[in-house]
Design a protein around this motif. Structure first.
Motif, short mmCIF file in Angstrom:
data_model
loop_
_atom_site.label_atom_id
_atom_site.label_comp_id
_atom_site.label_asym_id
_atom_site.label_seq_id
_atom_site.Cartn_x
_atom_site.Cartn_y
_atom_site.Cartn_z
N ALA A 252 2.99 -8.43 -24.55
CA ALA A 252 3.36 -7.05 -24.22
C ALA A 252 4.83 -6.79 -24.50
O ALA A 252 5.19 -5.81 -25.17
CB ALA A 252 3.04 -6.77 -22.75
N ALA A 253 5.71 -7.66 -23.99
CA ALA A 253 7.15 -7.42 -24.13
C ALA A 253 7.60 -7.48 -25.58
O ALA A 253 8.54 -6.78 -25.98
CB ALA A 253 7.92 -8.44 -23.30
N LEU A 255 6.28 -6.26 -28.15
CA LEU A 255 6.06 -5.00 -28.84
C LEU A 255 7.22 -4.03 -28.67
O LEU A 255 7.38 -3.11 -29.48
CB LEU A 255 4.76 -4.35 -28.34
CG LEU A 255 3.50 -5.12 -28.75
CD1 LEU A 255 2.34 -4.78 -27.83
CD2 LEU A 255 3.14 -4.82 -30.20
N LEU A 256 8.05 -4.23 -27.66
CA LEU A 256 9.20 -3.34 -27.44
C LEU A 256 10.27 -3.53 -28.52
O LEU A 256 10.67 -2.55 -29.16
CB LEU A 256 9.77 -3.58 -26.04
CG LEU A 256 8.84 -3.23 -24.88
CD1 LEU A 256 9.45 -3.66 -23.56
CD2 LEU A 256 8.55 -1.73 -24.86
N SER A 259 8.99 -2.29 -31.87
CA SER A 259 9.01 -0.83 -31.99
C SER A 259 10.40 -0.33 -32.35
O SER A 259 10.56 0.59 -33.16
CB SER A 259 8.53 -0.19 -30.68
OG SER A 259 8.50 1.22 -30.79
N PHE A 296 -2.11 -8.76 -28.69
CA PHE A 296 -0.91 -8.42 -29.47
C PHE A 296 -1.29 -7.85 -30.83
O PHE A 296 -0.70 -6.85 -31.28
CB PHE A 296 -0.04 -9.66 -29.65
CG PHE A 296 1.11 -9.47 -30.60
CD1 PHE A 296 2.23 -8.76 -30.21
CD2 PHE A 296 1.06 -9.98 -31.89
CE1 PHE A 296 3.29 -8.56 -31.08
CE2 PHE A 296 2.11 -9.80 -32.77
CZ PHE A 296 3.23 -9.08 -32.37
N SER A 299 -2.64 -4.28 -30.52
CA SER A 299 -1.58 -3.36 -30.12
C SER A 299 -0.56 -3.16 -31.23
O SER A 299 0.01 -2.08 -31.37
CB SER A 299 -0.88 -3.89 -28.86
OG SER A 299 -1.80 -4.03 -27.80
N GLY A 438 6.62 1.96 -28.07
CA GLY A 438 6.74 0.59 -27.61
C GLY A 438 6.15 0.38 -26.22
O GLY A 438 5.40 -0.58 -25.99
N THR A 439 6.49 1.25 -25.28
CA THR A 439 5.99 1.08 -23.91
C THR A 439 4.49 1.32 -23.83
O THR A 439 3.78 0.63 -23.10
CB THR A 439 6.71 2.04 -22.95
OG1 THR A 439 6.62 3.38 -23.44
CG2 THR A 439 8.17 1.66 -22.81
N ALA A 442 2.69 -1.66 -25.42
CA ALA A 442 2.88 -2.82 -24.54
C ALA A 442 1.90 -2.76 -23.37
O ALA A 442 1.28 -3.76 -22.99
CB ALA A 442 4.32 -2.89 -24.04
N ALA A 445 -1.52 -3.62 -24.59
CA ALA A 445 -1.71 -5.06 -24.74
C ALA A 445 -2.13 -5.69 -23.41
O ALA A 445 -3.02 -6.55 -23.36
CB ALA A 445 -0.44 -5.71 -25.26
N LEU A 467 5.62 -1.18 -16.60
CA LEU A 467 5.33 -0.41 -17.80
C LEU A 467 4.60 0.89 -17.47
O LEU A 467 4.85 1.93 -18.11
CB LEU A 467 4.48 -1.25 -18.76
CG LEU A 467 5.22 -2.40 -19.45
CD1 LEU A 467 4.24 -3.25 -20.25
CD2 LEU A 467 6.32 -1.88 -20.37
#
Length: 488
Positions: A252-253, A255-256, A259, A296, A299, A438-439, A442, A445, A467
């Motif tokens: 998840a993190a 993807l921030l 992005s 991942f 997402s 991004g959020t 995330a 995900a 999130l």
């Protein structure tokens, strides 16, 4: 007569006595809370010195927060603690924890930070400060419904103490959601939260990579790096307790920063995204969590699709795709070995646990067996041999423990947050698009990985609430200047 008026005027201009300032409502509230906690701490000192120290700290923190008024450092502590997983657990049940339940009542850095943040917020509201944001309670109704529908399961719990452990953490998560959703009011606030999450990702991924390739280990005051166990000694987990939990956080993190890198413009403040993305990708592979890899990958496709929808595709997208291919080739052997490995025994165990969860739901469909109580009834539904654990599906676990209403409320909450993210992506200004995308992906995900993991650990659920609050805050930002009557 004139002299009397002058004397009255001078007297009215004098400052109020210090005792009157001290008796302001917010100070009285803090005093009462401190006295209560102090009395409890004095009693607790007889049986648990650690608990007494924690309660004394909790009694002191409101005064410190009131005097200093610091907010951002406390928010940063809560965010970083999502990755560090640094806490103290009281009345810990080793057997229940070994089977996947919340083993004790958690008191963490996040707990301390929230005590300080809500103390400042309460003092400002009591003082009627015009700059203090009002809580966005209407936006929190879906989250409150999920937590509220979990609380009644305490009545049906076979072990009410275990139920209280999870309910207390869900309430803490709800408080985190409300605070983030209410106080993130500007693009600068959004950047601060996202940037701090990227720092947390960099630290955790750095620890995992250093542990694997440099033999570095961390063991300090209960904060330690661990590996997967005898069967899976090569699986990395950092300080997050298990490889699958680490996989959830990293998938998840990661993807921030991706992005931010995919955006056409990369601000100087966001350049930390590059090392975070590199370390995070390597660390995610080292967890060997196939569910996290799948979450991942799906997402990431959604991330690229959202950027294309907003017409923000650029050479950075191509570079991002090329970098992904390079990392995949570099670790191709490791990934291929994990995907081709014959884990028939593990798969069979997961299916058996899933079937046990279905049997529990069949017998307790409406009210469940009590939050955090699946491990208590597990011996009645499955032989405790081999892999005796809770089901690897968050929705099934919630239904079996808290009942059908709580499970539906959780699904509704996830759907509402994702809808808020989609609406934010569609309508936000170009500068906010990387953060909105991004959020949202995330959070997506995490929602996907819930189908393969019980999500019964503090890092997973705390990131979920964080999130969800951030997506909600960004959605509210897109409505600034418009009527906020219709809550999405």
């Amino acid at each position: 007569m004139i002299a009397v008026r002058r004397a009255a005027s001078v007297a009215s201009a004098l400052p109020r006595p210090a005792i009157l300032s001290f008796l302001a409502p917010e100070t009285l509230v803090a005093c009462c809370a401190a006295l209560v906690l102090g009395a409890v701490a004095a009693g607790a000192a007889m049986s648990s010195p650690t608990l007494a120290l924690v309660l004394i700290a909790a009694a002191t923190l409101p005064f410190v927060a009131m005097v200093t008024g610091v907010k951002r450092p406390l928010i940063a502590i809560a965010i970083l603690d999502t990755s560090l997983n640094w806490d103290v657990n009281f009345w810990y049940d080793d057997e229940a924890a070994a089977r996947g339940a919340f083993g004790g009542l958690s008191f963490s850095l996040t707990t301390m930070a929230l005590l300080g943040l809500y103390s400042i917020w309460l003092f400002e509201l009591l003082a009627r400060s015009r700059s203090t944001p009002q809580p966005r309670l209407r936006w929190a109704l879906p989250a409150a419904a999920y937590v509220g529908l979990t609380v009644p399961s305490l009545l049906s719990a076979y072990d009410p103490r275990l139920a209280l452990f999870e309910i207390a953490f869900l309430i803490q998560g709800l408080l985190l959601f409300v605070y983030v959703a209410s106080f993130v009011r500007t693009a600068r606030d959004v950047h601060f939260v996202v940037a701090t999450l990227v720092v947390a990702l960099t630290v955790q991924a750095g620890l995992i990579v250093a542990t694997r390739y440099a033999g570095v280990s961390l063991d300090f005051a209960g904060l330690e790096t661990t590996s997967g166990g005898e069967r899976e000694v090569s699986r990395a987990s950092g300080t997050l307790g298990s490889p699958n939990t680490a996989g959830s956080f990293l998938a998840a993190a990661l993807l921030l920063p991706l992005s931010l890198l995919a955006a056409r413009t990369l601000e100087r403040r966001a350049r930390l995204a590059l090392p975070a993305a590199g370390l995070g990708a390597v660390a995610l592979i080292l967890t060997l969590s196939r569910g996290a890899w799948l979450a991942f990958a799906v997402s990431l496709v959604a991330l690229l699709a959202f950027f294309a929808y907003r017409g923000l595709t650029s050479r950075r997208i191509l570079a991002l795709g090329a970098a992904t291919v390079v990392v995949g080739v570099a670790f191709g052997g490791l990934v291929a070995d994990r995907l081709s490995r014959d884990d028939a025994g593990a798969a069979r165990s997961r299916i058996d646990l899933f079937n046990a969860g279905v049997d529990v739901i069949r017998d307790h469909a409406f009210f469940g067996v009590g939050a955090n109580n699946f491990t208590v009834v597990l011996p009645s539904y499955a032989e405790l041999v081999g892999y005796a654990y809770i089901p690897h599906n968050r929705f099934l676990l919630v239904w079996s423990e808290a009942g059908v209403a709580a499970a539906l409320a959780l699904a509704a909450l996830i759907g509402i947050v994702l809808r808020r993210g989609w609406l934010a992506i569609r309508r936000c200004e170009a500068a906010l698009v990387p953060y909105a995308v991004g959020t949202t992906v995330a959070f997506l995900a995490l929602a996907i990985h819930m189908n393969f993991e019980p999500f019964n650990s503090r890092p997973q659920l705390q990131l979920f609430w964080l999130l969800a609050g951030l997506v909600t805050a960004i959605r509210c930002l897109t409505l600034q200047g418009r009527s906020e009557v219709a809550v999405a």
